[in-house]
Every structure is written in structure tokens, then in C-alpha cells.
Design a protein around this motif. Structure first.
Motif, short mmCIF file in Angstrom:
data_model
loop_
_atom_site.label_atom_id
_atom_site.label_comp_id
_atom_site.label_asym_id
_atom_site.label_seq_id
_atom_site.Cartn_x
_atom_site.Cartn_y
_atom_site.Cartn_z
N UNK A 4 -28.73 -35.75 44.08
CA UNK A 4 -29.48 -34.63 44.60
C UNK A 4 -30.88 -34.67 44.01
N UNK A 5 -31.86 -34.10 44.71
CA UNK A 5 -33.23 -34.13 44.21
C UNK A 5 -33.51 -32.98 43.27
N UNK A 6 -32.71 -31.93 43.27
CA UNK A 6 -32.91 -30.77 42.41
C UNK A 6 -31.99 -30.88 41.21
N UNK A 7 -32.54 -31.08 39.99
CA UNK A 7 -31.67 -31.26 38.83
C UNK A 7 -30.85 -30.03 38.49
N UNK A 8 -31.25 -28.85 38.93
CA UNK A 8 -30.47 -27.64 38.67
C UNK A 8 -29.26 -27.52 39.58
N UNK A 9 -29.31 -28.15 40.73
CA UNK A 9 -28.28 -27.92 41.73
C UNK A 9 -26.97 -28.65 41.44
N UNK A 10 -27.04 -29.82 40.83
CA UNK A 10 -25.84 -30.62 40.68
C UNK A 10 -25.42 -31.13 42.05
N UNK A 11 -24.15 -31.44 42.24
CA UNK A 11 -23.71 -31.88 43.57
C UNK A 11 -24.02 -30.79 44.59
N UNK A 12 -24.49 -31.17 45.77
CA UNK A 12 -24.91 -30.17 46.77
C UNK A 12 -23.83 -29.16 47.13
N UNK A 13 -22.57 -29.56 47.04
CA UNK A 13 -21.49 -28.65 47.44
C UNK A 13 -20.74 -28.05 46.24
N UNK A 14 -21.33 -28.09 45.04
CA UNK A 14 -20.65 -27.62 43.85
C UNK A 14 -20.25 -26.14 43.96
N UNK A 15 -21.15 -25.28 44.41
CA UNK A 15 -20.83 -23.85 44.53
C UNK A 15 -19.69 -23.65 45.53
N UNK A 16 -19.74 -24.36 46.65
CA UNK A 16 -18.66 -24.24 47.64
C UNK A 16 -17.33 -24.72 47.07
N UNK A 17 -17.37 -25.82 46.34
CA UNK A 17 -16.14 -26.33 45.72
C UNK A 17 -15.56 -25.30 44.75
N UNK A 18 -16.42 -24.71 43.94
CA UNK A 18 -15.96 -23.69 42.98
C UNK A 18 -15.34 -22.50 43.71
N UNK A 19 -16.00 -22.05 44.78
CA UNK A 19 -15.51 -20.88 45.51
C UNK A 19 -14.20 -21.15 46.25
N UNK A 20 -13.90 -22.40 46.52
CA UNK A 20 -12.63 -22.75 47.17
C UNK A 20 -11.53 -23.08 46.18
N UNK A 21 -11.87 -23.16 44.90
CA UNK A 21 -10.90 -23.53 43.87
C UNK A 21 -10.25 -22.27 43.29
N UNK A 22 -8.95 -22.15 43.46
CA UNK A 22 -8.23 -20.96 43.02
C UNK A 22 -8.30 -20.73 41.52
N UNK A 23 -8.26 -21.79 40.73
CA UNK A 23 -8.33 -21.64 39.28
C UNK A 23 -9.71 -21.12 38.87
#
Length: 70
Positions: A4-23
């Protein structure tokens, strides 16, 4: 993991992955903070803003609470 070009973002779908992860959603259900993932040398891997347990890519605005995981 894609780059990714934004060092703050991490993987582009990280927030979505977190929101889909039950734990994650169970653990974060009462969080209001900025979560930063760093290496031991201080290099930042990713940052998320979490409000009421929902993750979003970190903004440039100052955070009222910040948690750093190394």
C-alpha cells in the motif's frame, strides 16, 4: 499481503478483515482508540481507528487514546 502507498493504512482491507473477525469484534466491542502495530525498531506496520468496536483506517486527526502493539 499486498503493498500500500499509505504507511498508516497497512493492508487495504485490514479494517474490513477486523470487522468480519468474530474474535476481534468481541475483544474490541468496548474500544474507542487508535491501534498501531509496530515492529520492535518502531517501524509502523498498520494503524486502525476503533470506535465502539468497529475498525476503520486510521485518520490523520489526533487520537484520544492510542494502543501500540509490538
Amino acid at each position: 499481503m499486498s503493498a500500500t502507498t499509505d504507511p498508516l493504512a497497512g493492508p487495504p482491507d485490514l479494517a474490513d478483515r477486523c470487522n468480519r473477525d468474530g474474535v476481534f469484534t468481541l475483544a474490541a466491542r468496548h474500544w474507542d482508540a487508535r491501534l498501531r502495530l509496530e515492529l520492535d525498531d518502531g517501524a509502523q506496520l498498520a494503524a486502525l481507528d476503533v470506535r465502539d468496536g468497529r475498525a476503520a483506517p486510521a485518520s490523520d486527526a489526533p487520537a484520544s487514546g492510542e494502543m501500540v502493539l509490538r
